[in-house]
Design a protein around this motif. Structure first.
Motif, PDB file in Angstrom:
ATOM      1  N   ALA A 196      14.818   9.844  -7.572  1.00 12.27           N
ATOM      2  CA  ALA A 196      13.644   9.021  -7.274  1.00 12.27           C
ATOM      3  C   ALA A 196      12.496   9.385  -8.207  1.00 12.27           C
ATOM      4  N   GLU A 197      11.777   8.365  -8.670  1.00 13.99           N
ATOM      5  CA  GLU A 197      10.720   8.600  -9.654  1.00 13.99           C
ATOM      6  C   GLU A 197       9.531   9.357  -9.085  1.00 13.99           C
ATOM      7  N   PHE A 198       9.465   9.514  -7.737  1.00 12.77           N
ATOM      8  CA  PHE A 198       8.321  10.179  -7.114  1.00 12.77           C
ATOM      9  C   PHE A 198       8.621  11.614  -6.685  1.00 12.77           C
ATOM     10  N   LYS A 199       9.835  12.059  -6.896  1.00 15.62           N
ATOM     11  CA  LYS A 199      10.222  13.402  -6.459  1.00 15.62           C
ATOM     12  C   LYS A 199       9.408  14.480  -7.174  1.00 15.62           C
ATOM     13  N   ALA A 200       9.145  14.274  -8.454  1.00 14.83           N
ATOM     14  CA  ALA A 200       8.411  15.282  -9.223  1.00 14.83           C
ATOM     15  C   ALA A 200       7.014  15.503  -8.655  1.00 14.83           C
ATOM     16  N   ALA A 201       6.368  14.418  -8.230  1.00 15.76           N
ATOM     17  CA  ALA A 201       5.026  14.554  -7.656  1.00 15.76           C
ATOM     18  C   ALA A 201       5.073  15.333  -6.350  1.00 15.76           C
ATOM     19  N   ARG A 202       6.114  15.096  -5.537  1.00 16.29           N
ATOM     20  CA  ARG A 202       6.255  15.837  -4.285  1.00 16.29           C
ATOM     21  C   ARG A 202       6.523  17.316  -4.553  1.00 16.29           C
ATOM     22  N   ASP A 203       7.424  17.577  -5.476  1.00 14.10           N
ATOM     23  CA  ASP A 203       7.737  18.969  -5.813  1.00 14.10           C
ATOM     24  C   ASP A 203       6.484  19.704  -6.295  1.00 14.10           C
ATOM     25  N   LYS A 204       5.692  19.028  -7.101  1.00 16.30           N
ATOM     26  CA  LYS A 204       4.465  19.656  -7.616  1.00 16.30           C
ATOM     27  C   LYS A 204       3.488  19.940  -6.483  1.00 16.30           C
ATOM     28  N   ASP A 244       0.781  -1.236   0.000  1.00 13.50           N
ATOM     29  CA  ASP A 244       0.000   0.000   0.000  1.00 13.50           C
ATOM     30  C   ASP A 244       0.812   1.286   0.000  1.00 13.50           C
ATOM     31  N   HIS A 245       2.033   1.255   0.499  1.00 13.59           N
ATOM     32  CA  HIS A 245       2.845   2.471   0.497  1.00 13.59           C
ATOM     33  C   HIS A 245       3.034   3.030  -0.910  1.00 13.59           C
ATOM     34  N   PHE A 246       2.968   2.164  -1.928  1.00 15.49           N
ATOM     35  CA  PHE A 246       3.203   2.586  -3.303  1.00 15.49           C
ATOM     36  C   PHE A 246       2.222   3.669  -3.738  1.00 15.49           C
ATOM     37  N   ASN A 247       0.949   3.546  -3.343  1.00 15.64           N
ATOM     38  CA  ASN A 247      -0.026   4.558  -3.755  1.00 15.64           C
ATOM     39  C   ASN A 247       0.243   5.912  -3.109  1.00 15.64           C
ATOM     40  N   LEU A 248       0.815   5.921  -1.902  1.00 17.35           N
ATOM     41  CA  LEU A 248       1.214   7.185  -1.291  1.00 17.35           C
ATOM     42  C   LEU A 248       2.409   7.775  -2.033  1.00 17.35           C
ATOM     43  N   ALA A 249       3.358   6.913  -2.393  1.00 19.72           N
ATOM     44  CA  ALA A 249       4.529   7.384  -3.137  1.00 19.72           C
ATOM     45  C   ALA A 249       4.120   8.016  -4.462  1.00 19.72           C
ATOM     46  N   LYS A 250       3.135   7.454  -5.124  1.00 19.62           N
ATOM     47  CA  LYS A 250       2.721   7.968  -6.433  1.00 19.62           C
ATOM     48  C   LYS A 250       2.216   9.402  -6.360  1.00 19.62           C
ATOM     49  N   VAL A 251       1.677   9.807  -5.199  1.00 23.08           N
ATOM     50  CA  VAL A 251       1.225  11.194  -5.054  1.00 23.08           C
ATOM     51  C   VAL A 251       2.283  12.047  -4.360  1.00 23.08           C
ATOM     52  N   GLY A 252       3.482  11.480  -4.202  1.00 25.61           N
ATOM     53  CA  GLY A 252       4.622  12.273  -3.764  1.00 25.61           C
ATOM     54  C   GLY A 252       4.989  12.177  -2.299  1.00 25.61           C
ATOM     55  N   ILE A 253       4.258  11.395  -1.502  1.00 26.77           N
ATOM     56  CA  ILE A 253       4.543  11.307  -0.071  1.00 26.77           C
ATOM     57  C   ILE A 253       5.723  10.375   0.165  1.00 26.77           C
ATOM     58  N   PRO A 254       6.799  10.832   0.822  1.00 27.99           N
ATOM     59  CA  PRO A 254       7.896   9.916   1.137  1.00 27.99           C
ATOM     60  C   PRO A 254       7.409   8.802   2.066  1.00 27.99           C
ATOM     61  N   VAL A 255       7.652   7.570   1.661  1.00 27.57           N
ATOM     62  CA  VAL A 255       7.197   6.412   2.429  1.00 27.57           C
ATOM     63  C   VAL A 255       8.327   5.402   2.508  1.00 27.57           C
ATOM     64  N   ILE A 256       8.248   4.551   3.507  1.00 27.77           N
ATOM     65  CA  ILE A 256       9.268   3.522   3.661  1.00 27.77           C
ATOM     66  C   ILE A 256       8.614   2.221   4.101  1.00 27.77           C
ATOM     67  N   TYR A 257       9.156   1.137   3.574  1.00 31.24           N
ATOM     68  CA  TYR A 257       8.708  -0.209   3.929  1.00 31.24           C
ATOM     69  C   TYR A 257       9.959  -1.046   4.172  1.00 31.24           C
ATOM     70  N   ALA A 258      10.175  -1.431   5.417  1.00 24.69           N
ATOM     71  CA  ALA A 258      11.341  -2.220   5.801  1.00 24.69           C
ATOM     72  C   ALA A 258      10.903  -3.277   6.803  1.00 24.69           C
ATOM     73  N   HIS A 259      11.567  -4.404   6.788  1.00 23.80           N
ATOM     74  CA  HIS A 259      11.157  -5.498   7.663  1.00 23.80           C
ATOM     75  C   HIS A 259      12.363  -6.348   8.057  1.00 23.80           C
ATOM     76  N   SER A 260      12.131  -7.296   8.940  1.00 21.26           N
ATOM     77  CA  SER A 260      13.195  -8.189   9.371  1.00 21.26           C
ATOM     78  C   SER A 260      13.786  -8.925   8.179  1.00 21.26           C
ATOM     79  N   GLY A 261      15.099  -9.192   8.270  1.00 22.82           N
ATOM     80  CA  GLY A 261      15.776  -9.899   7.198  1.00 22.82           C
ATOM     81  C   GLY A 261      15.741 -11.400   7.381  1.00 22.82           C
TER      82      GLY A 261
END
Length: 558
Positions: A546-554, A463-480
């Motif tokens: 990053a491919e989502f930077k433009a959306a954040r800048d806008k 789900d973080h991907f849809n936030l990234a698409k509108v420019g919101i910095p998001v992170i998804y990390a988990h145990s290795g």
């Protein structure tokens, strides 16, 4: 001794370690850190998972009795811990969906002048469906075209649809992208899947070019999951955020997958070699290949409108209530489906009752401490398993505009195999949230590793991907995978075992033997990473490439 120290630090959350993390990350007032409450525990997570993944919740499919029970449970937990209802006095954000039940009327038939007809059986050889609102779909003797990876990507100088007209035809598409196929680090994402490798993109791109049917060739390693995941998912009723045109323009009439062996037989029937064409499709200059074949298949769908729900609670900010830090996890799973070993309930214990458990316990930890400066928003998304629909709807109808959303964190499938010596960053090379994560792993004497399977494209599958698409910095990390108790080889084997035997199958269920200490560590990690943002004034930034930077800048008016 080192293992004992790590366990103490991760599970007991000492004040000294909290202060060390606060110093490593952007500043949070020391008095607020030292007044912190006890961290999230494995037992607390297990208690929630046991309930949410029980038979009584029927696999938590949106639009079913299982949804009603799941969202009632989450609302009740949000109310008990004191979260503020976020949607006009309610915890529920309505998400309008359409459920389309599709099953082929019979086999998919492939005919050509040089071979006997191929008859591909539903479920075992192929899976097809429609997401159009129509009483019947009949594709008969439809021309077929091989379009390689089915990608149009101007920034990479790549267009598999160049010079070919696929309007009204059936396109056959390879899974993943040319970077994965060649391993060339300069091509797309190299070995890491890009958005262009995802099946959702491929179906959308085929529809944009007017294809009547879009069929993807399944390969386990390139897809990231076995045929059973495709077949089970494809045969279960589909939900969609239906566009205003009813899907008639935005979706092809038929979408689906075929088994690799059947694809090879299809190309052989055309007098062509699959492996040769697959190799050529990964090279620059590839041109789509019309196939001397015809495809026929019928689908009789039934449909119903469904109002599903995102469940959202907040802790309003004391100083900057209009600025928000978001944490999310999806509550849904697949519901009831084909029986496997006699079980028809797809329980979804780890995927993703575990994430919802983490969301509840993280919110509870915050409510036990001082009130944040910025608003904290906790959202349990619906319909992730249907194509990230709940998060897509939230991104389209946010409670806080993207330029007021500071950052987002995602929890999807917490660890159930104990503590590890490493954290895995999904995606990577995206935003400076990764620098904050690196400071955290350094403070905890843990390794921060890239994805072990970048070709699976996990960044684009939660789900973080849809936030990234509108420019919101998001992170998804988990145990290795480097288990403290058993080592890396054991950890890798366990991850492979889950993917092969339990992922999207009824056997993903709760057990008292689940070791959720690693899952608790993940939740506490998100607490440590989100806290400086909740109590601070920093705004995380996308990296320049990053491919989502433009959306954040806008969104920020830059």
């Amino acid at each position: 001794m080192r293992t004992h120290t790590r366990r103490a630090r991760l599970l007991k959350g000492t004040a000294a370690l909290a202060l060390a993390v606060a110093m490593a990350l952007p500043a949070v007032a020391a008095d607020k850190v030292t007044k912190d409450v006890a961290p999230v525990t494995a037992q607390a997570l297990s208690d929630h998972i046991r309930i949410l993944a029980s038979d009584d919740f029927q696999g938590r499919k949106p639009g079913t009795e299982g949804e009603a029970k799941a969202i009632a449970y989450i609302q009740d937990q949000f109310k008990k811990i004191g979260l503020t209802p976020a949607v006009d006095g309610s915890y529920l954000q309505d998400v309008p969906l359409t459920e389309i039940v599709s099953k082929a009327d019979g086999p998919m038939v492939i005919t050509g002048p040089k071979a006997e007809p191929l008859s591909l059986a539903y479920f075992s050889d192929m899976i097809v469906w429609t997401r159009q609102r129509t009483p019947h779909v009949q594709v008969k003797d439809n021309d077929m075209v091989f379009v390689g990876y089915g990608i149009t990507a101007p920034e990479f100088g790549w267009d598999d649809y160049a010079g070919v007209d696929v309007r009204g035809k059936t396109v056959v598409i390879l899974v993943n992208d040319p970077g994965y196929a060649t391993g060339d680090p300069k091509l797309f994402g190299g070995g890491a899947m890009t958005w262009y490798g995802r099946w959702i993109y491929k179906f959308e791109e085929a529809a944009r070019h007017g294809a009547t049917a879009a069929i993807i060739v399944h390969e386990t390693r390139a897809a990231g999951y076995p045929w059973g995941v495709v077949a089970n998912g494809g045969s279960i009723p589909k939900l969609t955020l239906m566009p205003a045109d009813g899907g008639l323009k935005s979706r092809s009439a038929v979408e689906g997958w075929i088994q690799l062996d059947q694809a090879k037989a299809l190309f052989q029937a055309a007098g062509l070699d699959f492996n040769t064409l697959k190799d050529s499709a990964a090279r620059r200059g590839f041109k789509a290949v019309p196939l001397p074949l015809k495809m026929s298949v019928g689908i009789t769908p039934t449909e119903r409108d469904v109002i599903s729900h995102n469940v959202i609670g907040t802790i309003p900010g004391a100083k900057h209530p209009d600025e928000m830090v978001l944490v999310g996890a999806h509550w849904d799973h697949l519901g009831i489906g084909p029986a496997i070993d006699g079980d028809t309930i797809y329980h979804g214990a780890m995927d993703n009752a575990s994430g919802v458990a983490g969301l509840i316990e993280l919110a509870k930890r915050y409510t036990k401490g001082p009130k944040p400066d910025r608003t904290l928003l906790f959202i349990a998304y619906t319909a992730e398993e249907q194509g990230l629909l709940g998060s897509e709807y939230y991104a389209q109808h946010p409670l806080f505009a993207p330029n007021k959303t500071v950052a987002g964190f995602n929890m999807d499938m917490l660890s159930s195999v104990g503590l590890t010596r490493d954290i895995v960053l999904v995606g990577g090379r995206k935003s400076d949230l990764e620098d904050r994560l690196k400071a955290w792993t350094d403070a905890h004497m843990m390794a921060l590793n890239p994805e072990p399977f970048p070709e699976r494209g996990y960044y684009y599958r939660s789900d973080h991907f849809n936030l990234a698409k509108v420019g919101i910095p998001v992170i998804y990390a988990h145990s290795g995978i480097d288990s403290v108790a058993h080592g890396a080889e054991w950890g890798k084997a366990k991850e492979d075992e889950f993917t092969r035997l339990h992922y999207h199958q009824p056997s993903d269920k709760w057990s008292p033997d689940l070791d959720l200490s690693g899952g608790a560590m993940e939740v506490n990690m998100i607490y440590d990473l989100s806290r400086p943002l909740a109590f601070g004034t920093d705004w995380p930034k996308w990296y320049d490439k990053a491919e989502f930077k433009a959306a954040r800048d806008k969104s920020m008016g830059k």
